[in-house]
Design an enzyme around this catalytic site. Structure first.
Site, short mmCIF file in Angstrom:
data_model
loop_
_atom_site.label_atom_id
_atom_site.label_comp_id
_atom_site.label_asym_id
_atom_site.label_seq_id
_atom_site.Cartn_x
_atom_site.Cartn_y
_atom_site.Cartn_z
N GLY A 1 0.77 -1.24 0.00
CA GLY A 1 0.00 0.00 0.00
C GLY A 1 0.80 1.28 0.00
N SER A 2 2.08 1.25 -0.45
CA SER A 2 2.84 2.50 -0.46
C SER A 2 2.26 3.48 -1.49
CB SER A 2 4.32 2.25 -0.73
OG SER A 2 4.54 1.88 -2.07
N ASN A 3 1.77 2.97 -2.60
CA ASN A 3 1.13 3.87 -3.58
C ASN A 3 -0.20 4.40 -3.03
OD1 ASN A 3 2.56 4.14 -6.32
ND2 ASN A 3 2.82 1.97 -5.80
N MET B 1 -3.71 -7.45 -7.08
CA MET B 1 -3.16 -8.64 -7.73
C MET B 1 -4.14 -9.46 -8.57
SD MET B 1 -0.11 -8.19 -7.09
CE MET B 1 0.68 -9.69 -7.65
N ARG B 2 -5.39 -8.99 -8.69
CA ARG B 2 -6.32 -9.76 -9.53
C ARG B 2 -6.42 -9.14 -10.91
NH1 ARG B 2 -11.23 -12.50 -6.35
NH2 ARG B 2 -10.27 -12.61 -4.30
N ASN C 1 -3.85 1.92 -13.77
CA ASN C 1 -2.98 1.02 -13.02
C ASN C 1 -1.54 1.53 -13.07
OD1 ASN C 1 -2.11 -1.41 -11.70
ND2 ASN C 1 -1.46 -2.22 -13.69
N HIS D 1 2.38 0.06 -13.11
CA HIS D 1 3.11 -1.17 -13.35
C HIS D 1 4.62 -0.90 -13.25
CE1 HIS D 1 3.72 -5.19 -14.90
NE2 HIS D 1 4.68 -4.70 -15.65
N ASP E 1 -1.88 -5.23 -18.82
CA ASP E 1 -0.80 -4.25 -18.89
C ASP E 1 -0.58 -3.68 -20.30
OD1 ASP E 1 -0.33 -4.68 -16.17
OD2 ASP E 1 1.09 -6.29 -16.54
C1 GRF Z 1 4.09 -1.49 -7.25
O1 GRF Z 1 5.41 -1.79 -7.59
C2 GRF Z 1 3.22 -1.40 -8.47
O2 GRF Z 1 3.89 -0.95 -9.59
C3 GRF Z 1 2.76 -2.80 -8.68
O3 GRF Z 1 2.61 -3.33 -7.38
C4 GRF Z 1 3.45 -2.62 -6.47
C5 GRF Z 1 2.58 -2.13 -5.36
O4 GRF Z 1 3.30 -1.57 -4.32
N1 GRF Z 1 1.57 -2.86 -9.48
P1 GRF Z 1 2.53 -0.88 -3.13
O5 GRF Z 1 1.57 -1.91 -2.55
O6 GRF Z 1 1.80 0.31 -3.65
O7 GRF Z 1 3.59 -0.50 -2.14
#
Ligand code: GRF
Length: 191
Positions: free
Chosen positions: A16-18, A91-92, A108, A110, A146
């Site tokens: 969840g860092s994003n 992840m789905r 998304n 990637h 993707d």
């Molecule tokens: C990121 O590297 C993103 O590009 C990929 O999954 C990872 C998620 O990281 N789709 P986080 O959970 O947001 O830290």
């Protein structure tokens, strides 16, 4: 006049860092989005802690069956008036029907320079192929994994002795820059 922010959900499965980065971005006065909901298919996702910390509603939907999963999610997003979906480490793979229903409303992030290295284990494959550069991409989600239209990309050099861990860290830093920028780009264009 105050900006009306788009009701947004972030889909997560893990760290969840994003998500955290997008929450911070959404709080800015000029951000085009407000994060109204966090959706996780994993009850143990660390990202749920950020939803709790920032008092954002979260919902866990973890049906294994794709149809059941998507029906539940879709109905809930409609109920909550959600009009924009950010996938962030989710992840789905979503079905064509789900994507069609939210056409051009799902994006998304990637961890590769698409169209190279679609799918999983990108850093591992990038290093194995001795690439000179890698990076990340924000793109629209379409039925082909993707492969949707690219919104923004950011590139980084692969240095000597680079490891999966060090590359992932570098790329994640870039992700946190381009994900908000991409959202700005989308809504500035549409307004
Ligand atoms: C990121 O590297 C993103 O590009 C990929 O999954 C990872 C998620 O990281 N789709 P986080 O959970 O947001 O830290």
């Amino acid at each position: 006049m105050d900006l009306i922010k788009k009701n947004t959900v972030v889909f997560i499965s893990g760290r969840g860092s994003n998500l955290l980065n997008l929450i911070k971005f959404s709080k800015k006065k000029n951000s085009p989005i407000s994060i109204n909901l966090v959706l996780s298919d994993n009850p143990k996702a660390n990202g749920l802690n950020y939803a709790k910390k920032y008092n954002i509603e979260y919902k866990i939907v973890n049906y294994k069956n794709k149809k059941e999963f998507e029906k539940k999610v879709k109905d809930y997003l409609i109920k909550k008036n959600i009009c924009f979906i950010c996938l962030a480490g989710f992840m789905r793979v979503l079905s064509e029907n789900f994507i069609k229903f939210f056409k051009n409303k799902i994006i998304n992030i990637h961890p590769s320079l698409l169209p190279k290295y679609k799918g999983l284990n990108t850093h591992e494959r990038v290093l194995k192929n001795k690439e000179k550069f890698s990076g990340c991409t924000v793109h629209y989600v379409t039925k082909k994994l993707d492969s949707g239209k690219i919104i923004l990309q950011s590139k980084t050099k692969i240095t000597r002795g680079e490891t999966i861990h060090s590359l992932a860290k570098k790329v994640r830093k870039l992700e946190h820059i381009i994900y908000p920028k991409s959202i700005d780009k989308i809504f500035k264009k549409n307004n």
